[in-house]
Design an enzyme around this catalytic site. Structure first.
Site, PDB file in Angstrom:
ATOM      1  N   GLY A  12      29.307  -6.790 -30.768  1.00 42.49           N
ATOM      2  CA  GLY A  12      28.051  -6.157 -30.347  1.00 42.49           C
ATOM      3  C   GLY A  12      28.231  -4.692 -29.969  1.00 42.49           C
ATOM      4  CB  VAL A  14      28.422  -3.909 -24.602  1.00 44.60           C
ATOM      5  CG1 VAL A  14      29.427  -3.892 -23.461  1.00 44.60           C
ATOM      6  CG2 VAL A  14      27.071  -3.358 -24.133  1.00 44.60           C
ATOM      7  NE  ARG A 108      23.996  -7.035 -14.720  1.00 47.36           N
ATOM      8  CZ  ARG A 108      23.219  -6.546 -15.677  1.00 47.36           C
ATOM      9  NH1 ARG A 108      21.902  -6.507 -15.534  1.00 47.36           N
ATOM     10  NH2 ARG A 108      23.752  -6.080 -16.788  1.00 47.36           N
ATOM     11  CB  CYS A 147      22.569   0.470 -19.129  1.00 48.42           C
ATOM     12  SG  CYS A 147      21.120  -0.294 -19.871  1.00 48.42           S
ATOM     13  CD  GLU A 200      16.384  -2.097 -18.545  1.00 45.83           C
ATOM     14  OE1 GLU A 200      16.609  -3.213 -19.023  1.00 45.83           O
ATOM     15  OE2 GLU A 200      17.254  -1.211 -18.450  1.00 45.83           O
ATOM     16  CE  LYS A 203      17.677  -7.277 -17.403  1.00 39.88           C
ATOM     17  NZ  LYS A 203      18.243  -6.818 -18.671  1.00 39.88           N
ATOM     18  CG  HIS A 240      19.601   4.426 -20.372  1.00 36.01           C
ATOM     19  ND1 HIS A 240      19.446   4.455 -21.739  1.00 36.01           N
ATOM     20  CD2 HIS A 240      19.806   3.123 -20.041  1.00 36.01           C
ATOM     21  CE1 HIS A 240      19.555   3.219 -22.223  1.00 36.01           C
ATOM     22  NE2 HIS A 240      19.780   2.397 -21.214  1.00 36.01           N
ATOM     23  CG  ASN A 321      22.864   3.677 -23.222  1.00 35.80           C
ATOM     24  OD1 ASN A 321      22.935   4.849 -23.573  1.00 35.80           O
ATOM     25  ND2 ASN A 321      22.706   2.681 -24.077  1.00 35.80           N
TER      26      ASN A 321
HETATM   27  N1  NAP Z   1      23.701  -1.939 -24.916  1.00 33.68           N
HETATM   28  C1  NAP Z   1      23.741  -1.505 -23.674  1.00 33.68           C
HETATM   29  O1  NAP Z   1      23.593  -0.284 -23.409  1.00 33.68           O
HETATM   30  C2  NAP Z   1      23.962  -2.456 -22.516  1.00 33.68           C
HETATM   31  C3  NAP Z   1      24.161  -1.900 -21.262  1.00 33.68           C
HETATM   32  C4  NAP Z   1      24.397  -2.740 -20.170  1.00 33.68           C
HETATM   33  C5  NAP Z   1      24.428  -4.091 -20.355  1.00 33.68           C
HETATM   34  N2  NAP Z   1      24.213  -4.638 -21.586  1.00 33.68           N
HETATM   35  C6  NAP Z   1      24.297  -6.109 -21.706  1.00 33.68           C
HETATM   36  O2  NAP Z   1      25.524  -6.404 -22.401  1.00 33.68           O
HETATM   37  C7  NAP Z   1      25.342  -7.561 -23.215  1.00 33.68           C
HETATM   38  C8  NAP Z   1      25.630  -7.199 -24.663  1.00 33.68           C
HETATM   39  O3  NAP Z   1      24.691  -6.231 -25.094  1.00 33.68           O
HETATM   40  P1  NAP Z   1      24.753  -5.555 -26.531  1.00 33.68           P
HETATM   41  O4  NAP Z   1      23.778  -4.467 -26.488  1.00 33.68           O
HETATM   42  O5  NAP Z   1      26.180  -5.271 -26.896  1.00 33.68           O
HETATM   43  O6  NAP Z   1      24.232  -6.789 -27.457  1.00 33.68           O
HETATM   44  P2  NAP Z   1      24.491  -7.068 -29.011  1.00 33.68           P
HETATM   45  O7  NAP Z   1      24.803  -5.819 -29.738  1.00 33.68           O
HETATM   46  O8  NAP Z   1      23.332  -7.890 -29.473  1.00 33.68           O
HETATM   47  O9  NAP Z   1      25.817  -8.011 -29.016  1.00 33.68           O
HETATM   48  C9  NAP Z   1      25.793  -9.349 -28.567  1.00 33.68           C
HETATM   49  C10 NAP Z   1      27.172 -10.010 -28.721  1.00 33.68           C
HETATM   50  O10 NAP Z   1      27.046 -11.381 -28.287  1.00 33.68           O
HETATM   51  C11 NAP Z   1      27.614 -12.228 -29.295  1.00 33.68           C
HETATM   52  N3  NAP Z   1      26.939 -13.531 -29.350  1.00 33.68           N
HETATM   53  C12 NAP Z   1      25.651 -13.788 -29.653  1.00 33.68           C
HETATM   54  N4  NAP Z   1      25.409 -15.138 -29.635  1.00 33.68           N
HETATM   55  C13 NAP Z   1      26.592 -15.716 -29.303  1.00 33.68           C
HETATM   56  C14 NAP Z   1      27.011 -17.073 -29.121  1.00 33.68           C
HETATM   57  N5  NAP Z   1      26.163 -18.110 -29.294  1.00 33.68           N
HETATM   58  N6  NAP Z   1      28.283 -17.319 -28.784  1.00 33.68           N
HETATM   59  C15 NAP Z   1      29.172 -16.285 -28.617  1.00 33.68           C
HETATM   60  N7  NAP Z   1      28.837 -14.980 -28.799  1.00 33.68           N
HETATM   61  C16 NAP Z   1      27.570 -14.699 -29.119  1.00 33.68           C
HETATM   62  C17 NAP Z   1      27.414 -11.479 -30.607  1.00 33.68           C
HETATM   63  O11 NAP Z   1      28.327 -11.979 -31.565  1.00 33.68           O
HETATM   64  P3  NAP Z   1      27.956 -12.117 -33.157  1.00 33.68           P
HETATM   65  O12 NAP Z   1      28.045 -10.730 -33.740  1.00 33.68           O
HETATM   66  O13 NAP Z   1      29.017 -13.022 -33.672  1.00 33.68           O
HETATM   67  O14 NAP Z   1      26.576 -12.692 -33.238  1.00 33.68           O
HETATM   68  C18 NAP Z   1      27.705 -10.050 -30.158  1.00 33.68           C
HETATM   69  O15 NAP Z   1      29.101  -9.838 -30.156  1.00 33.68           O
HETATM   70  C19 NAP Z   1      23.895  -8.036 -22.991  1.00 33.68           C
HETATM   71  O16 NAP Z   1      23.890  -9.044 -22.027  1.00 33.68           O
HETATM   72  C20 NAP Z   1      23.196  -6.772 -22.519  1.00 33.68           C
HETATM   73  O17 NAP Z   1      22.068  -7.054 -21.751  1.00 33.68           O
HETATM   74  C21 NAP Z   1      23.990  -3.842 -22.683  1.00 33.68           C
END
Ligand code: NAP
Length: 348
Positions: A12, A14, A108, A147, A200, A203, A240, A321
């Site tokens: 993903g 992150v 959290r 974030c 959001e 949170k 952000h 972020n």
């Molecule tokens: N993006 C940001 O700026 C940010 C900031 C702070 C916090 N967050 C939090 O960090 C987390 C990840 O965010 P993201 O933006 O990186 O999301 P993302 O791009 O959608 O990535 C999600 C990850 O979760 C995995 N996943 C999904 N379903 C799964 C399952 N059933 N079993 C195991 N792994 C699974 C995906 O793997 P596959 O590729 O194999 O589907 C992928 O590696 C979220 O909870 C989000 O709220 C994000």
């Protein structure tokens, strides 16, 4: 000796940032990468749709992506899991004796889980000893805030510590990468602003209370600040930006507030920013393009501090972020754990 680190959700937004940052980190060695069943069994280079502006690190490229099951050869797990699955998976790892450092919202707000930014509320790490009794395995979960909450809490902390804050109004302008990949469709966001981001505002309003609260006798007393947030998705790739107004308990001058921004302590860890907050005098800054990547993306930049006609003062704050607000925040929390003797994993 490097600490064995695993990455849950390695494919993903992150997760990719964690791969990129941890592969160059002096204290960690990436020994495991894991994601969903769709990715498990593939080489990382085949499973990932790489979006970082660096190459996939050679050390990770040909590693096999595993399932997120607690049989991984790692002492500490960095989680960038989708929140629809993070709750159970992270709990399973803690139960099995692993240290989990999570970016997801799921744990959290649990009473015994630290929601931490080391420079702001390191005393909340004390909750680990209480939480360990829940899992009875030596494992535990530590979380970093949402974030936009991270940039907000960092910028509020020195003001709150020195003068006390009673009310906060914050309007966010949040980057597209905050929604993960593929996130918001390009036709929805290009040349546009979307005035809602699911969950959001809630949170920001609740996490800020916990982060700025006091640790006392094994509990966090919430800060009791009235926070009102309005969140917008804007066509910015990373970073952000927050427009913040505050009401103070003890009145302060502009100079005193700027001075307080400079007094926030830098822990001096490998991933610490040189300056946790930098105040800029340029009224056209901070801007995501100019300031988002400063200090490895770990600095919060504040600016444009001026009188507010409704509350006392208003200013702009900016944080990267996916670095300060996610992967970098988790790495800093893990560094705190190393420096404070928490990283020896004991299995049941
Ligand atoms: N993006 C940001 O700026 C940010 C900031 C702070 C916090 N967050 C939090 O960090 C987390 C990840 O965010 P993201 O933006 O990186 O999301 P993302 O791009 O959608 O990535 C999600 C990850 O979760 C995995 N996943 C999904 N379903 C799964 C399952 N059933 N079993 C195991 N792994 C699974 C995906 O793997 P596959 O590729 O194999 O589907 C992928 O590696 C979220 O909870 C989000 O709220 C994000």
């Amino acid at each position: 000796m490097k600490i064995k680190a695993g990455i849950l959700g390695c494919t993903g937004a992150v997760g990719q940032k964690l791969v990129s940052l941890l592969s160059a980190h002096p204290d960690f060695e990436i020994t495991e990468i894991a994601a969903s069943e769709n990715s498990a069994g593939k080489k990382y280079v085949e499973a990932v749709n790489w979006k970082e502006q660096t190459q996939i690190p050679d050390s990770v490229k040909s590693m096999t992506v595993k399932k997120c099951e607690p049989e991984l050869d790692a002492e500490i797990l960095f989680s960038g899991l989708d929140s629809s699955v993070a709750g159970k998976i992270e709990a399973d790892f803690a139960k099995a004796g692993y240290i989990v450092v999570s970016n997801s919202k799921n744990h959290r707000m649990e009473e015994d889980v630290p929601l931490v930014i080391p420079e702001v509320n390191a005393e909340h790490f004390n909750l680990i000893d209480i939480q360990k009794k829940r899992w009875n395995s030596g494992g535990f979960i530590v979380t970093n805030p949402n974030c936009s909450t991270i940039a907000l809490a960092i910028s509020l902390y020195p003001i709150h510590k020195k003068f006390g804050i009673s009310k906060v109004m914050v309007t966010t302008m949040q980057a597209i990468s905050g929604a993960g990949y593929p996130g918001v469709p390009s036709l929805d966001i290009l040349g546009n602003v979307i005035p809602h981001i699911k969950d959001e505002e809630e949170k920001i309003q609740t996490e800020t209370q916990k982060i700025l609260g006091n640790y006392e006798n094994g509990k966090i007393n919430f800060a009791g600040i009235k926070v009102s947030a309005a969140c917008n998705r804007v066509p910015v790739r990373d970073g952000h930006t927050l427009s913040v107004s505050v009401e103070l308990i003890k009145k302060a001058s502009k100079e005193e507030i700027i001075k307080s921004f400079n007094q926030i302590e830098n822990f001096g860890y490998a991933f610490s920013p040189e300056k946790v907050i930098e105040y800029t005098d340029d009224p056209y800054r901070p801007q995501p393009l100019l300031d988002g990547n400063l200090d490895k993306g770990m600095r919060v930049t504040t600016g444009n501090l001026r009188k507010c006609n409704i509350l006392d003062w208003k200013f702009t704050a900016l944080g990267h972020n996916t670095i300060r607000g996610a992967a970098g925040a988790a790495i800093l929390n893990a560094e705190w754990l190393i420096h404070n003797g928490y990283t020896e994993r004991k299995k049941k």
